[in-house]
Design an enzyme around this catalytic site. Sequence first.
Site, mmCIF file in Angstrom:
data_model
loop_
_atom_site.group_PDB
_atom_site.id
_atom_site.type_symbol
_atom_site.label_atom_id
_atom_site.label_comp_id
_atom_site.label_asym_id
_atom_site.label_seq_id
_atom_site.Cartn_x
_atom_site.Cartn_y
_atom_site.Cartn_z
ATOM 1 N N ASP A 13 0.945 -1.391 -0.138
ATOM 2 C CA ASP A 13 0.019 0.042 -0.128
ATOM 3 C C ASP A 13 0.583 1.231 0.016
ATOM 4 O OD1 ASP A 13 -2.164 -1.686 0.135
ATOM 5 O OD2 ASP A 13 -2.000 -1.891 2.463
ATOM 6 N N LYS A 16 2.132 2.111 -4.937
ATOM 7 C CA LYS A 16 2.488 1.749 -6.210
ATOM 8 C C LYS A 16 1.733 1.804 -7.680
ATOM 9 C CE LYS A 16 2.781 -2.469 -4.208
ATOM 10 N NZ LYS A 16 2.503 -2.276 -2.979
ATOM 11 N N GLY A 40 -4.252 -4.675 -4.724
ATOM 12 C CA GLY A 40 -5.491 -3.915 -5.383
ATOM 13 C C GLY A 40 -4.992 -2.446 -5.486
#
Length: 437
Positions: A13, A16, A40
């Site tokens: 998280d 990226k 995600g």
Amino acid sequence: MPSTVLVGTQWGDEGKGKITDLIASDFDYVVRFQGGNNAGHTVIHGDTKLALHLMPSGVMYENAVPVIGNGVVIDPGVLVKEMALLEAEGISCERLKISCDAHVIMPYHKVLDGAEEKRLGNNQIGTTKRGIGPCYQDKIARKGIRVQDLLDEKIFRLKLETALQQKNAVLQKIYGLQTYTVEEICDEYLPYARILKPYMAETAHMLNSALSQGKNVLFEGAQGTLLDIDHGTYPYVTSSSCTSGGACTGAGVGPVAVDRVLGISKAYVTRVGGGPFPTELKFAEDGGSGQDAIDGALLCEAGHEFGVTTGRKRRCGWFDSVIARYAAEVNGLTDIAMTKLDVLSAFDTVKVCVAYECDGERYDYFPMQQSVLFHAKPVYEELPGWKGCDITGCKTYDELPANTRAYIEHLEDITGVPITIVSVGADRDQTIMRGWE
Ligand code: IMP
């Protein structure tokens, strides 16, 4: 643009997705090499926000071939849905290539992931319950089902039958759960196989041929260094190789194929799930108190720190240069992209952890024993902040307040890696290039 591996330098998280999206158009191929739909990121297409979990970011750029490498674990139902979502938005998935050697996440992997977490109780890892760990377990145990097995119904049935003999026994006898039949899984998976067949390819050969023709490849890492199965805070990790070396095994290229390693680092640190986190500013509901709980809540709120995949609130803490230096070493970082610097505008002063202390000993480097990490007290330096200055509109490095520049340059000094990209907001144009070309 030379071939580049992009990795997270913290516990995932790090932002990226934004950086990948920003640089992906410079590459001919964009390759996912590990993990699955536990990752995600959100991409913006016109006015629409799309949450991608499995599809490489390259799908958004017509010049780039998106590739799902052999190191990825694929939930075919998720992939088919993601492709349909993208197509409905007018984004073509035609160029997608899927490695025949990638492993397939089966329905029992997902159920076993949840059941095992429940069994672990207080010691649970906090997985995404997407079946990632159980699928990699089968891969390493040489019992997995691969994408290529979907090409032949007879082989698929045979492998499934063998797998179910063991899986059903475990589901029923250890966890008291429902079992599966070959037929019900075939009913679900064989239609996926028909949809995915045109995209299956010998991706390692394809990438090596492309590299030998001078094409450029972006290897897009998911999760982060501290979640790596070998180099992370084991067992509170994911089950794949998220560090730069994983790009070689997970895509099927040699190390000389990689020219640059770009580490993505938030200007502070977050983590989801369990495990040690020395600079954590515990939320009041997790037992935190005083200024730390206030600062943690502020980081979470200002940084919108909620997971894209799970919606979970992320644990938050100050920047940790011990893990940053460790990430620089184990990945061989050539550059850092620093994200979410604007979030720190909420603070009068900003803290940076320069070392840990545990049982009277000082640790400047990542401690050998995990127990030290659990009990480590961060040694902080406190730097003047830039509260009241809105940096989200800054377009050049010189436009940033002097204290913001001092923060960046200090982190460069203590990590030993040039920070060549600085992100000051969620949009593409809220990015300052400082030597990344
Ligand atoms: P798994 O990957 O679902 O097995 O979860 C293992 C650990 O990795 C858990 O602590 C998860 O929260 C964490 N994790 C997995 N994927 C991500 C990610 O994309 N971002 C942050 N943490 C992740």
